[in-house]
Structure formats: C-alpha cells, structure tokens
Motif scaffolding. Structure first.
Motif, PDB file in Angstrom:
ATOM      1  N   ASN A 182      -4.706  11.357   6.623  1.00 42.86           N
ATOM      2  CA  ASN A 182      -3.291  11.625   6.875  1.00 42.86           C
ATOM      3  C   ASN A 182      -3.188  12.935   7.643  1.00 42.86           C
ATOM      4  O   ASN A 182      -3.628  13.977   7.152  1.00 42.86           O
ATOM      5  N   GLU A 199     -12.713   2.983   0.861  1.00 41.28           N
ATOM      6  CA  GLU A 199     -11.785   3.035   1.986  1.00 41.28           C
ATOM      7  C   GLU A 199     -11.808   4.441   2.552  1.00 41.28           C
ATOM      8  O   GLU A 199     -12.200   5.389   1.882  1.00 41.28           O
ATOM      9  N   GLU A 219       0.667   4.897  12.774  1.00 42.21           N
ATOM     10  CA  GLU A 219      -0.696   4.565  12.406  1.00 42.21           C
ATOM     11  C   GLU A 219      -1.628   4.715  13.596  1.00 42.21           C
ATOM     12  O   GLU A 219      -1.208   4.560  14.735  1.00 42.21           O
ATOM     13  N   GLN A 269       0.857  -1.174   0.000  1.00 46.11           N
ATOM     14  CA  GLN A 269       0.000   0.000   0.000  1.00 46.11           C
ATOM     15  C   GLN A 269       0.894   1.225   0.000  1.00 46.11           C
ATOM     16  O   GLN A 269       1.848   1.312   0.776  1.00 46.11           O
ATOM     17  N   VAL A 323      -9.188   6.910   4.612  1.00 49.06           N
ATOM     18  CA  VAL A 323      -7.841   7.102   5.126  1.00 49.06           C
ATOM     19  C   VAL A 323      -7.625   8.588   5.400  1.00 49.06           C
ATOM     20  O   VAL A 323      -7.897   9.421   4.544  1.00 49.06           O
ATOM     21  N   GLU A 343      -6.159   4.148  14.477  1.00 55.71           N
ATOM     22  CA  GLU A 343      -7.503   3.839  14.011  1.00 55.71           C
ATOM     23  C   GLU A 343      -8.475   4.709  14.778  1.00 55.71           C
ATOM     24  O   GLU A 343      -8.238   5.049  15.940  1.00 55.71           O
ATOM     25  N   LEU A 372       1.588   5.212   0.521  1.00 53.60           N
ATOM     26  CA  LEU A 372       1.165   6.394   1.258  1.00 53.60           C
ATOM     27  C   LEU A 372       1.879   7.580   0.625  1.00 53.60           C
ATOM     28  O   LEU A 372       3.112   7.658   0.669  1.00 53.60           O
ATOM     29  N   ASP A 381      -8.590   0.109   6.812  1.00 53.77           N
ATOM     30  CA  ASP A 381      -9.042   1.457   7.153  1.00 53.77           C
ATOM     31  C   ASP A 381      -8.305   1.980   8.378  1.00 53.77           C
ATOM     32  O   ASP A 381      -8.834   2.021   9.479  1.00 53.77           O
ATOM     33  N   HIS A 382      -7.065   2.382   8.168  1.00 54.40           N
ATOM     34  CA  HIS A 382      -6.293   2.992   9.239  1.00 54.40           C
ATOM     35  C   HIS A 382      -5.772   4.331   8.746  1.00 54.40           C
ATOM     36  O   HIS A 382      -5.822   4.638   7.569  1.00 54.40           O
ATOM     37  N   HIS A 383      -5.307   5.122   9.671  1.00 51.40           N
ATOM     38  CA  HIS A 383      -4.906   6.490   9.368  1.00 51.40           C
ATOM     39  C   HIS A 383      -3.445   6.682   9.738  1.00 51.40           C
ATOM     40  O   HIS A 383      -2.852   5.856  10.435  1.00 51.40           O
ATOM     41  N   HIS A 384      -2.871   7.782   9.265  1.00 46.60           N
ATOM     42  CA  HIS A 384      -1.440   8.008   9.465  1.00 46.60           C
ATOM     43  C   HIS A 384      -1.183   9.392  10.064  1.00 46.60           C
ATOM     44  O   HIS A 384      -1.766  10.376   9.629  1.00 46.60           O
TER      45      HIS A 384
END
Length: 152
Positions: A141, A137, A114, A80, A139, A116, A82, A100-103
């Motif tokens: 950032n 999805e 990361e 994946q 996401v 959630e 980013l 479905d996670h965020h950064h």
C-alpha cells in the motif's frame, strides 16, 4: 476462496456459505454483494459509500447493517478488505485471479488505484524464503496525494 468457475456472489453459493456458518441470506447481504459484483473487480468502496449507493438505488439498509455485512462478507472471503493507515477501511470483490495487486491510496480523499508489479512480488517471495516463511500473498500500500489533492 471460492473457485473462479462458480460466481462468488451467486445467490445459491452465498446462501450455502452463510448456511454453513449458521447464518441466513438476508436481502441486505445479497444487495451489498450484488453492488460489488455490479461495480466489478478493482473498485474499492468504504462502508459509507456502500450505504449511499444502496440508498440511491432505493434499498433500505442501515449504515450499521452495511458495516456488519462488509465484515461478514470479508470474513467469508467474498470481499477483500483494504485497511488504510488513517483508520479507514475499503472493500473490493475478492478474486483468486486478482490476488497479488497493490494499492496507491490518497491520504486526503481516499482515492484508491490498483497496480501490479512483478518486482514487488519477487521481493516479497525472496524476503519470505530468506526467513523460512511460505508466502501467501504480497500486497503493498503506497500512501500519496492524488493529483486533485496535490493541486489543492
């Protein structure tokens, strides 16, 4: 996306996926994917970091090959990508279970963490539905300074 039941990076699965695309499994492609499998989900590396880690493990691979391989593996859904606002790109092992996670990204050093958040997912779902979209999805950032960079 490959199913979680079969390892995305298994040599057989990778060889089959590449063959279906008219590509072949080169030792360099296998080594890049094995590196991501070794470091595991949630670890984010840029092309230069991948190149340096391979060189440290005495793998001979050019930086240009690393860039091409990362693009190929990302396009195949094995990694994946980013994309950072500053123009950099980082890659992580793709996983349906970890989709479905965020950064949280440090704009100075690139450190990436990361997290959630169900409220972000709910807001994404609500926004998609209210405009007649089907959510694929969600996401987020978040650009920030990590503690080390903020202190310096």
């Amino acid at each position: 996306m490959p199913s979680p039941a079969s390892p995305v990076g298994s040599t057989t699965g990778l060889r089959s996926s590449l063959h279906d695309r008219g590509q072949r499994l080169t030792p360099q492609r296998q080594k890049v994917l094995e590196l991501f499998e070794r470091i595991g989900e949630g670890s984010h590396l840029g092309a230069e970091e991948v190149h340096q880690r391979l060189l440290r493990s005495e793998e001979r691979v050019s930086l240009a090959t690393v860039y091409r391989t990362l693009r190929l593996l990302s396009g195949m859904g094995l990694l994946q990508e980013l994309e950072l606002p500053e123009g950099g790109r980082r890659f992580e092992l793709a996983s349906d279970a970890h989709r479905d996670h965020h950064h949280l990204v440090c704009v100075r050093c690139g450190r990436t963490e990361e997290f959630e958040n169900t409220e972000v997912l709910a807001a994404g779902e609500q926004a998609a539905c209210s405009h007649g979209f089907r959510l694929l999805e969600c996401v987020l950032n978040v650009r920030a300074l990590c503690p080390d960079c903020a202190a310096g």
